[in-house]
Motif scaffolding. Structure first.
Motif, mmCIF file in Angstrom:
data_model
loop_
_atom_site.group_PDB
_atom_site.id
_atom_site.type_symbol
_atom_site.label_atom_id
_atom_site.label_comp_id
_atom_site.label_asym_id
_atom_site.label_seq_id
_atom_site.Cartn_x
_atom_site.Cartn_y
_atom_site.Cartn_z
ATOM 1 N N ARG A 3 0.739 -1.319 -0.033
ATOM 2 C CA ARG A 3 0.121 0.099 0.016
ATOM 3 C C ARG A 3 0.898 1.236 0.044
ATOM 4 O O ARG A 3 1.802 1.411 0.766
ATOM 5 C CB ARG A 3 -0.751 0.016 1.330
ATOM 6 N N MET A 4 0.393 2.088 -0.685
ATOM 7 C CA MET A 4 1.003 3.653 -0.685
ATOM 8 C C MET A 4 0.222 4.496 -0.169
ATOM 9 O O MET A 4 0.804 5.526 0.285
ATOM 10 C CB MET A 4 1.302 4.072 -2.291
ATOM 11 N N MET A 5 -1.117 4.075 0.243
ATOM 12 C CA MET A 5 -2.070 4.934 0.575
ATOM 13 C C MET A 5 -2.961 4.329 1.484
ATOM 14 O O MET A 5 -3.238 3.241 1.349
ATOM 15 C CB MET A 5 -3.028 5.713 -0.440
ATOM 16 N N SER A 6 -3.034 4.766 2.845
ATOM 17 C CA SER A 6 -3.907 3.897 3.900
ATOM 18 C C SER A 6 -5.143 3.834 3.540
ATOM 19 O O SER A 6 -5.641 4.497 2.549
ATOM 20 C CB SER A 6 -3.907 4.548 5.302
ATOM 21 N N ARG A 7 -5.917 3.031 3.794
ATOM 22 C CA ARG A 7 -7.286 2.877 3.617
ATOM 23 C C ARG A 7 -8.074 4.047 3.717
ATOM 24 O O ARG A 7 -8.852 4.355 3.020
ATOM 25 C CB ARG A 7 -8.112 1.482 4.075
ATOM 26 N N SER A 8 -8.158 4.615 4.978
ATOM 27 C CA SER A 8 -8.841 5.620 5.316
ATOM 28 C C SER A 8 -8.632 7.061 4.183
ATOM 29 O O SER A 8 -9.353 7.682 3.868
ATOM 30 C CB SER A 8 -8.543 6.107 6.760
ATOM 31 N N LYS A 9 -7.193 7.187 4.087
ATOM 32 C CA LYS A 9 -6.670 8.097 3.006
ATOM 33 C C LYS A 9 -7.571 7.956 1.587
ATOM 34 O O LYS A 9 -7.908 8.963 0.845
ATOM 35 C CB LYS A 9 -5.172 8.213 2.887
ATOM 36 N N ALA A 10 -7.495 6.670 1.306
ATOM 37 C CA ALA A 10 -8.072 6.213 -0.023
ATOM 38 C C ALA A 10 -9.593 6.602 -0.142
ATOM 39 O O ALA A 10 -9.757 7.244 -0.927
ATOM 40 C CB ALA A 10 -7.940 4.805 -0.161
ATOM 41 N N ILE A 11 -10.230 6.403 0.942
ATOM 42 C CA ILE A 11 -11.682 6.638 1.203
ATOM 43 C C ILE A 11 -11.843 7.974 0.821
ATOM 44 O O ILE A 11 -12.873 8.442 0.544
ATOM 45 C CB ILE A 11 -12.157 6.135 2.338
ATOM 46 N N GLN A 12 -10.977 8.823 1.482
ATOM 47 C CA GLN A 12 -11.203 10.278 1.581
ATOM 48 C C GLN A 12 -10.958 11.096 0.421
ATOM 49 O O GLN A 12 -11.200 12.201 -0.089
ATOM 50 C CB GLN A 12 -10.152 10.945 2.955
ATOM 51 N N SER A 13 -9.865 10.348 -0.525
ATOM 52 C CA SER A 13 -9.403 10.995 -1.627
ATOM 53 C C SER A 13 -9.703 10.530 -2.951
ATOM 54 O O SER A 13 -9.215 11.290 -3.930
ATOM 55 C CB SER A 13 -7.727 10.990 -1.589
ATOM 56 N N ILE A 14 -9.898 9.285 -2.876
ATOM 57 C CA ILE A 14 -10.427 8.745 -4.331
ATOM 58 C C ILE A 14 -11.935 8.689 -4.465
ATOM 59 O O ILE A 14 -12.716 8.193 -3.731
ATOM 60 C CB ILE A 14 -9.745 7.281 -4.410
#
Length: 474
Positions: A400-411
């Motif tokens: 992973r390059m991006m945490s799961r929470s970060k992915a939810i927030q930014s994608i």
């Protein structure tokens, strides 16, 4: 936009009264003010259902930890760590976050540690980093193996040329949906249930814990669970003939699966981690690396349970592959599989050690393995070179390059759909936390481990099934 989620909403999706609801509401207030209630409830349900997938998430790890064990366990400093960390090798150093290195530094101070290495897909985990390899002296660390014991990859290469896949999307989709089952707690019932010799294993009769888990394990046999687990159709390309596998140069239809030991492994992990923490009290920063002496009764029990969970995980893949192979009327030219959350007895520099590979692929000389990318990036069939500095290991994926929470927030869903369309991939299920953009570049990861493995073939995903995240289009 202000979230309107309450404790009652959390109760409705399966949370229990008490600490976890408070933690969840605090997390929402601090980090998710701009996330829609639908997406947020879907994410929080996923944390409840698959907490092991969020143990490396900087925002949600505390909540996930509370889901798995009593976070307030009393840990006292009775076993001292070594003053200095032993040296270890890092592959793909430029791609590895500081959190993973710090965790590995702590692991290298354990009095039982012999050697260690970080793979190029490494990222922060729980106890031992994901992508961490640790060799110990006659000791087993339950969280050095991980929650999903025996999580593995399995690949079947079929006698179907690439051209016979295209235009038959509906058939492949129908069979994929019919013969796979995803989601937390999902089971097969009645005549749907599979059968396998692993369910007759004497190990199920050896401890009260394993006896109690037999029924659930049988019901979940052949299911895939959630998190980053998948079943996918794709095209595998052999650029030249491989004599060992006896496969000619060409492009073939293939089936790739990723999943582990389901509720069986998770329950074993939780039980023996709690036991290890009671018996092996370490300083707070190392508490999740509590270990069991393999000469002890508890250590032997865990070793038996871990190996049973590994055999069970393999059986789950075998059930899936046999069912889908029969459904499409294919012949298997070759099958390759490997664990990547497990511990093995191996010889290192003439000494028998216990090698923990938490998210790492065995890569001893001549050993075959599969290293996936993402739902749109290629995976690779590899053959190990037996590099001693990596403790005969390689990466288990892109990482992973991006945490799961970060992915939810930014994608966004639109972003994800566009990427899938660009790569010609059909997706069934999955949430934004598994979006391809959340993962490292698999080509960079592979370039960082050319000394560890040889690439034998490249797998291109075409149709991917994962657990649904629970969200829906408005």
């Amino acid at each position: 936009m202000k979230t309107m989620i309450t404790g009652n909403n959390l109760l409705e999706i399966g949370y229990s009264e008490g600490k976890t609801i408070g933690l969840a509401l605090d997390t929402i207030a601090e980090h998710f003010k701009e996330t829609s209630d639908v997406e947020l409830l879907a994410l929080l349900k996923k944390v409840k259902d698959y907490p092991e997938s969020f143990l490396d998430d900087p925002i949600l790890s505390k909540l996930a930890t509370a889901m798995i064990e009593d976070a307030s366990a009393n840990v006292s400093d009775t076993i001292e760590l070594n003053a200095d960390a032993k040296d270890y090798y890092i592959f793909g150093e430029n791609y590895i976050e500081e959190g993973a290195r710090k965790q590995m530094d702590v692991a290298m101070k354990l009095p039982v540690t012999v050697a260690g290495a970080l793979m190029p897909d490494a990222h922060q985990g729980y106890g031992l980093p994901i992508g961490g390899v640790l060799a110990t002296n006659n000791s087993i660390i339950p969280y050095g193996v991980g929650v999903d014991i025996g999580c593995r990859m399995a690949l079947s290469v079929f006698d179907i040329p690439e051209k016979h896949y295209f235009g038959k999307d509906n058939r492949y989709k129908r069979e994929l949906i019919a013969f796979t089952k995803f989601g937390a707690g999902r089971e097969f019932r009645g005549l749907e249930r599979a059968d396998h010799e692993v369910m007759e294993s004497e190990a199920f009769k050896l401890t009260p814990l394993l006896k109690a888990l037999h029924g659930k394990a049988w019901a979940q046999l052949g299911t895939s669970g959630g998190g980053n687990h998948f079943v996918e159709w794709g095209i595998i390309e052999f650029a030249e003939r491989d004599e060992i596998l006896n496969i000619d140069k060409g492009r073939y239809v293939a089936l790739l699966t990723h999943s582990g030991s389901r509720g069986l492994g998770a329950t074993i992990a939780g039980h023996y981690t709690k036991l290890a923490k009671q018996l092996c009290k370490l300083p707070q920063e190392a508490a999740n690396l509590a270990y069991l002496d393999l000469n002890s009764a508890e250590g032997q029990e865990y070793w038996i349970a871990m190996n049973l969970a590994g055999d069970y995980a393999s059986a789950c893949h075998e059930v899936i592959h046999k069912r889908l192979t029969k459904a499409i009327g294919a012949k298997v030219l070759a099958k390759v599989e490997n664990h990547h959350n497990f511990a093995w007895k191996e010889t290192l520099n003439g000494e028998e050690v216990i090698v923990h590979r938490k998210g790492a692929t065995p890569a001893a000389e001549g050993v075959m393995g599969i290293i996936p990318g993402s739902m749109t990036a290629p995976g690779f069939l590899v053959r190990g070179k037996g590099e001693i500095q990596s403790i005969n290991s390689a990466s288990h994926g892109a990482g992973r390059m991006m945490s799961r929470s970060k992915a939810i927030q930014s994608i966004t869903k639109a972003d994800m759909k566009a990427v899938l369309k660009d790569h010609g991939v059909t997706l069934i299920g999955a949430g934004l936390d598994e979006a391809p953009m959340a993962y490292k570049d698999i080509h960079q990861v592979m370039a960082a481990q050319t000394s560890l493995v040889d690439v034998i073939a490249k797998f291109e995903p075409k149709m991917v099934r994962m657990a649904d995240d629970g969200s829906r289009e408005d």
